[in-house]
Design a protein around this motif. Structure first.
Motif, PDB file in Angstrom:
ATOM      1  N   PRO A 103      -5.373  15.992   8.371  1.00 35.62           N
ATOM      2  CA  PRO A 103      -4.102  16.069   9.103  1.00 35.62           C
ATOM      3  C   PRO A 103      -3.001  15.363   8.321  1.00 35.62           C
ATOM      4  O   PRO A 103      -3.261  14.427   7.552  1.00 35.62           O
ATOM      5  CB  PRO A 103      -4.397  15.334  10.412  1.00 35.62           C
ATOM      6  CG  PRO A 103      -5.878  15.267  10.510  1.00 35.62           C
ATOM      7  CD  PRO A 103      -6.389  15.234   9.103  1.00 35.62           C
ATOM      8  N   ARG A 126      -3.123  20.471   4.473  1.00 35.99           N
ATOM      9  CA  ARG A 126      -2.856  19.755   5.722  1.00 35.99           C
ATOM     10  C   ARG A 126      -3.317  20.612   6.894  1.00 35.99           C
ATOM     11  O   ARG A 126      -2.898  21.762   7.024  1.00 35.99           O
ATOM     12  CB  ARG A 126      -1.376  19.404   5.816  1.00 35.99           C
ATOM     13  CG  ARG A 126      -1.010  18.202   4.934  1.00 35.99           C
ATOM     14  CD  ARG A 126       0.477  18.078   4.708  1.00 35.99           C
ATOM     15  NE  ARG A 126       0.797  16.821   4.037  1.00 35.99           N
ATOM     16  CZ  ARG A 126       0.597  16.576   2.737  1.00 35.99           C
ATOM     17  NH1 ARG A 126       0.051  17.513   1.974  1.00 35.99           N
ATOM     18  NH2 ARG A 126       0.918  15.399   2.209  1.00 35.99           N
ATOM     19  N   ARG A 128      -3.826  22.190  10.547  1.00 35.92           N
ATOM     20  CA  ARG A 128      -2.878  22.603  11.578  1.00 35.92           C
ATOM     21  C   ARG A 128      -3.595  23.496  12.584  1.00 35.92           C
ATOM     22  O   ARG A 128      -4.615  24.113  12.265  1.00 35.92           O
ATOM     23  CB  ARG A 128      -1.697  23.366  10.974  1.00 35.92           C
ATOM     24  CG  ARG A 128      -2.095  24.676  10.310  1.00 35.92           C
ATOM     25  CD  ARG A 128      -0.916  25.361   9.643  1.00 35.92           C
ATOM     26  NE  ARG A 128      -1.264  26.689   9.142  1.00 35.92           N
ATOM     27  CZ  ARG A 128      -1.841  26.921   7.978  1.00 35.92           C
ATOM     28  NH1 ARG A 128      -2.127  25.907   7.171  1.00 35.92           N
ATOM     29  NH2 ARG A 128      -2.129  28.158   7.600  1.00 35.92           N
ATOM     30  N   GLY A 131      -5.000  27.161  11.723  1.00 35.49           N
ATOM     31  CA  GLY A 131      -5.133  27.254  10.276  1.00 35.49           C
ATOM     32  C   GLY A 131      -6.447  27.902   9.862  1.00 35.49           C
ATOM     33  O   GLY A 131      -7.446  27.833  10.582  1.00 35.49           O
ATOM     34  N   THR A 143      -9.299  25.915  11.835  1.00 34.55           N
ATOM     35  CA  THR A 143      -9.025  24.862  12.817  1.00 34.55           C
ATOM     36  C   THR A 143      -8.310  25.513  13.998  1.00 34.55           C
ATOM     37  O   THR A 143      -7.095  25.695  13.970  1.00 34.55           O
ATOM     38  CB  THR A 143      -8.169  23.745  12.200  1.00 34.55           C
ATOM     39  OG1 THR A 143      -7.037  24.334  11.519  1.00 34.55           O
ATOM     40  CG2 THR A 143      -8.975  22.957  11.182  1.00 34.55           C
ATOM     41  N   ALA A 146      -5.494  21.893  18.080  1.00 35.72           N
ATOM     42  CA  ALA A 146      -5.446  20.438  17.987  1.00 35.72           C
ATOM     43  C   ALA A 146      -6.189  19.845  19.174  1.00 35.72           C
ATOM     44  O   ALA A 146      -6.072  20.318  20.301  1.00 35.72           O
ATOM     45  CB  ALA A 146      -4.004  19.967  17.966  1.00 35.72           C
ATOM     46  N   GLU A 152      -3.383  12.893  15.377  1.00 37.24           N
ATOM     47  CA  GLU A 152      -3.561  14.291  14.997  1.00 37.24           C
ATOM     48  C   GLU A 152      -5.040  14.535  14.666  1.00 37.24           C
ATOM     49  O   GLU A 152      -5.576  13.915  13.746  1.00 37.24           O
ATOM     50  CB  GLU A 152      -2.670  14.605  13.795  1.00 37.24           C
ATOM     51  CG  GLU A 152      -2.422  16.074  13.584  1.00 37.24           C
ATOM     52  CD  GLU A 152      -1.461  16.350  12.432  1.00 37.24           C
ATOM     53  OE1 GLU A 152      -1.286  17.539  12.109  1.00 37.24           O
ATOM     54  OE2 GLU A 152      -0.906  15.393  11.856  1.00 37.24           O
ATOM     55  N   TYR A 154      -8.405  17.514  14.551  1.00 35.63           N
ATOM     56  CA  TYR A 154      -8.803  18.925  14.526  1.00 35.63           C
ATOM     57  C   TYR A 154     -10.314  19.060  14.370  1.00 35.63           C
ATOM     58  O   TYR A 154     -10.904  18.509  13.434  1.00 35.63           O
ATOM     59  CB  TYR A 154      -8.125  19.660  13.360  1.00 35.63           C
ATOM     60  CG  TYR A 154      -6.626  19.641  13.435  1.00 35.63           C
ATOM     61  CD1 TYR A 154      -5.931  20.586  14.192  1.00 35.63           C
ATOM     62  CD2 TYR A 154      -5.888  18.656  12.768  1.00 35.63           C
ATOM     63  CE1 TYR A 154      -4.553  20.558  14.283  1.00 35.63           C
ATOM     64  CE2 TYR A 154      -4.506  18.623  12.852  1.00 35.63           C
ATOM     65  CZ  TYR A 154      -3.842  19.574  13.604  1.00 35.63           C
ATOM     66  OH  TYR A 154      -2.473  19.534  13.695  1.00 35.63           O
TER      67      TYR A 154
END
Length: 278
Positions: A103, A126, A128, A131, A143, A146, A152, A154
């Motif tokens: 993250p 990174r 998200r 993603g 991912t 969240a 943050e 995942y």
């Protein structure tokens, strides 16, 4: 006698510790887990002692042969050894190779990978919500959403030829979890407490894990990332009870365990096919 080699495609649990007290006492190790899929190796959440656990495992896990590092979030039990592992993966930074998935707040706000070491991997992604990345031909990482964990965070879905794995990492219960991880054959659930529902802690309980397993109905469910409540209760006993109530084969991961991927079909429980057991 030398240890038997792990199966060619497998998931190695370098540790099954979750939360502060278990990590601080190391009654369960906090080395994270490593996938070996078609020669590609992915290390997930190397907590304190991860590098030592890898080098002490049988057979030894050579960090220089790990191709990607995944950090689900920036808490100590998931990322305490992140910089040490990344240095070992890249020959102390002299071999620019491998990939780092993390993250943004784990790399920027309060970096758990030291800034100097962020130059070592050949690729940084990174994480998200929504993603998806190709790790190697035929191997993808996604991912889906969240998690609800205060920073943050995942979980992920990992797909490779012949197998799909979902890993629900640290989170408070979310109704969206079942849909996000639907269809996976192997479901890993970070199960830190016996009972969930406490927003001060933002972790799943065994009751949450059972609810999720019953909804997703994977071929195999695996509990891991145990807090002290689970350690004292006995993770194997908790997993067996979930298996019996849901009809989904459920295991409690053990430190050092290698799980073949895809896992073998478990033997049916007596009466599982609708007939009376012996």
């Amino acid at each position: 006698m030398p240890a038997a080699p792990p199966p060619s495609d497998h998931l190695k649990f370098l540790g099954t510790a979750g939360a502060r007290h278990v990590v601080a006492t190391q009654v369960r190790h906090s080395g994270g887990l490593v996938y070996a899929l078609g020669g590609f190796r992915l290390w997930v959440d190397p907590g304190p002692g991860a590098l030592v656990r890898a080098l002490a495992s049988r057979p030894k896990l050579d960090p220089a042969r790990v191709d990607a590092l995944y950090l689900s979030h920036r808490h100590l039990d998931h990322a305490g050894d992140a910089t040490a592992v990344l240095e070992a993966m890249t020959g102390g930074g002299f071999k620019r190779r491998a990939a780092l998935f993390a993250p943004g707040d784990a790399l920027e706000d309060d970096p758990v990978v030291f800034r100097y070491a962020q130059a070592f991997p050949a690729r940084i992604e990174r994480l998200r919500a929504g993603g998806a990345w190709e790790l190697a031909p035929g191997i993808t990482l996604a991912t889906p959403l969240a998690h609800d964990h205060g920073v943050e965070t995942y979980g992920y879905r990992l797909t490779a030829p012949g197998v799909s794995v979902g890993h629900v990492v640290d989170t408070f219960w979310m109704d969206a979890l079942a849909e996000a991880y639907a269809g996976v054959e192997v479901l890993l659930v970070n199960t830190t407490r016996l009972q969930g529902g406490d927003r001060r802690l933002l972790h799943l309980g065994a009751d949450d894990a059972e609810r999720l397993i019953a909804a997703v109905r994977p071929r195999l469910a695996v509990l891991t990332h145990f807090g002290m409540q689970l350690v004292r209760e006995g993770p194997e006993r908790v997993a067996l009870a979930i298996s019996e109530r849901t009809g989904v084969p459920t295991l409690a991961a053990r430190d050092g365990q290698s799980l073949p991927l895809p896992p073998p079909l478990p033997a049916p429980h007596p009466g599982e096919d609708g007939r009376e057991g012996p």
